[in-house]
Design an enzyme around this catalytic site. Structure first.
Site, mmCIF file in Angstrom:
data_model
loop_
_atom_site.group_PDB
_atom_site.id
_atom_site.type_symbol
_atom_site.label_atom_id
_atom_site.label_comp_id
_atom_site.label_asym_id
_atom_site.label_seq_id
_atom_site.Cartn_x
_atom_site.Cartn_y
_atom_site.Cartn_z
ATOM 1 N N GLN A 134 -34.590 14.943 5.844
ATOM 2 C CA GLN A 134 -35.317 15.952 5.062
ATOM 3 C C GLN A 134 -35.906 17.010 5.981
ATOM 4 O O GLN A 134 -36.792 16.714 6.783
ATOM 5 C CB GLN A 134 -36.431 15.273 4.261
ATOM 6 C CG GLN A 134 -37.305 16.225 3.463
ATOM 7 C CD GLN A 134 -38.261 15.484 2.551
ATOM 8 O OE1 GLN A 134 -37.830 14.706 1.698
ATOM 9 N NE2 GLN A 134 -39.548 15.716 2.719
ATOM 10 N N SER A 137 -41.007 20.003 6.709
ATOM 11 C CA SER A 137 -42.152 20.370 7.540
ATOM 12 C C SER A 137 -41.743 21.227 8.732
ATOM 13 O O SER A 137 -40.645 21.077 9.283
ATOM 14 C CB SER A 137 -42.868 19.112 8.044
ATOM 15 O OG SER A 137 -43.421 18.389 6.972
ATOM 16 N N GLU A 252 -40.629 11.073 -2.589
ATOM 17 C CA GLU A 252 -41.020 10.689 -1.233
ATOM 18 C C GLU A 252 -42.363 9.971 -1.245
ATOM 19 O O GLU A 252 -42.553 8.961 -0.561
ATOM 20 C CB GLU A 252 -41.093 11.921 -0.335
ATOM 21 C CG GLU A 252 -41.500 11.592 1.098
ATOM 22 C CD GLU A 252 -41.720 12.823 1.953
ATOM 23 O OE1 GLU A 252 -41.507 12.745 3.164
ATOM 24 O OE2 GLU A 252 -42.125 13.872 1.404
#
Length: 415
Positions: A134, A137, A252
């Site tokens: 993923q 961030s 998540e």
């Protein structure tokens, strides 16, 4: 054996019978016997590589994600039958591999993807043939994810992506990534983001490991320099990626609010059940204060499990779990750390020092779990951010003041 003869018309009782027969035929007898004795016994007869080699058998059965439709790699059954089946499988500890694919990527594909995308990506996820990570961030966009700066510029029928991502779990093993990138800097920060599926094996993608306190490097930073994404691998509409990401973020939070390792090996440590066994092994179970501490944590873990069950049921029914996933995340972050701290206390002086060696297993498992659990308050959205979500969406409290709300992203100060 191919997909099991279980359909949406099969009763729970009949499904359980079929699965029990499959277990007897396909799960090695030594694994079944060891699983009944506990995790340590199972690890002694089933190595991670053994399990990966056997996993295609699990995937072909349709039992990895049984509520998914057959064309997506599942059986197309309802939640009640799936729960009955899981009651047979759970004691065997048949961990689902590729959790970021099964949870994070799949959530967005089911909620916002096309049927063509689902047929292309979901079956290889179930079979663990294409692993996922993923790319959300960034160094300057963690808790405030919507301020992300990675750019995607359209070039004909593809997008050119440049930027940096960080704290990417298993990026070094991933074949594909779910990616959020800014596609319109003139829009407010939540409006100009698009959601993509990125091939990790291409020029312009560089992965660098980040070493943790435990000595492992499951997190990575990822540098994107002209990486390409076909427009066919865009999920949802252009500039609507923030809405698409909500399904991934909720999934998540639910995933990282599981018990102990949560079947992922990334939360840190064992569950409260292990506390009971460890206390008995170390002779601490006779202490009423210790028993009280353990059972208080055990009870909290049951509550956490029920909350997660509600979230999973909502996701399986095609609904958004909403703030319930944040409830589980906030609860588990503190609970798991308390469990792992008590685990180390029960181990005693053996948790203070161990032989200097290159053996990665030399560090006691309880110590490794405690140190890994320090990250629980950050991963999957920080505890403070999730408390804000609960305050606003559950308690109805006013939102934090934002002097830059509605302003174009390019005008907002950034770190």
């Amino acid at each position: 054996m191919t997909q099991l003869p279980i359909t949406s018309e099969t009763s729970a009782a009949d499904a359980v019978t079929v699965v029990r027969e499959w277990v007897q035929a396909e799960v090695p007898a030594s694994w079944r016997a060891a699983a009944a004795e506990g995790p340590a016994a199972l690890r002694s007869v089933r190595t991670p590589q053994d399990y990966r080699d056997w996993y295609p058998t699990f995937a072909r059965s349709g039992l990895v994600a049984p509520t998914w439709q057959p064309e997506h790699g599942g059986l197309g059954i309802g939640n009640d039958v799936a729960r009955a089946i899981e009651g047979v499988l759970a004691p065997l500890r048949l961990t689902r591999l590729n959790p970021l694919g099964l949870n994070n990527a799949a959530a967005a594909l089911f909620s916002h993807g096309t049927e063509e995308q689902r047929r292309r990506f979901l079956p290889p996820i179930v079979r663990n043939e294409e692993k996922w990570c993923q790319l959300f961030s960034e160094p300057g966009a963690g808790s405030d994810l919507a301020s992300l700066a990675t750019r995607a510029v359209r070039d004909g029928d593809q997008w050119v992506v440049s930027g940096q991502k960080v704290w990417t779990t298993w990026a070094d093993q991933a074949d594909f990534a779910i990616l959020l990138a800014r596609t319109d800097p003139d829009q407010p920060k939540h409006k100009g983001i698009t959601y993509f599926l990125l091939d990790m094996h291409q020029p312009g993608v560089e992965v660098r490991p980040l070493r943790q306190i435990t000595g492992e490097a499951e997190f990575n930073e990822v540098f994107l320099d002209g990486a390409l994404v076909p427009d066919a691998h865009r999920v949802g509409e252009v500039n609507d990626g923030w809405r698409v990401s909500a399904s991934t973020l909720s999934s998540e939070r639910q995933m990282v609010s599981g018990s102990g390792s949560g079947g992922m090996g990334r939360l840190g440590g064992s569950s409260a059940e292990r506390l009971i066994t460890l206390a008995q092994e170390t002779g601490r179970w006779d202490d009423p204060v210790v028993r009280n501490k353990i059972m208080r944590l055990w009870a909290q873990e049951q509550i956490r499990g029920w909350t997660n069950a509600r979230v999973r049921a909502a996701l399986s029914a095609g609904q958004s779990p909403g703030a319930a996933s944040s409830i589980g995340k906030v609860h588990q972050a503190t609970l798991n750390q308390q469990i792992q701290d008590l685990m180390v206390d029960l181990v005693g002086t053996a948790a203070m020092a161990w032989s200097a060696t290159d053996d990665p297993d030399a560090m006691p498992r309880e110590v490794r779990g405690m140190m890994r659990s320090l990250a629980n308050g950050t991963e999957g959205g920080t505890t403070d951010i999730n408390k804000n979500i609960l305050g606003e969406r559950v308690l109805g409290l006013p939102k934090e003041p934002d002097p830059w709300k509605g302003k174009p992203w390019k005008e907002i100060p950034r770190s």
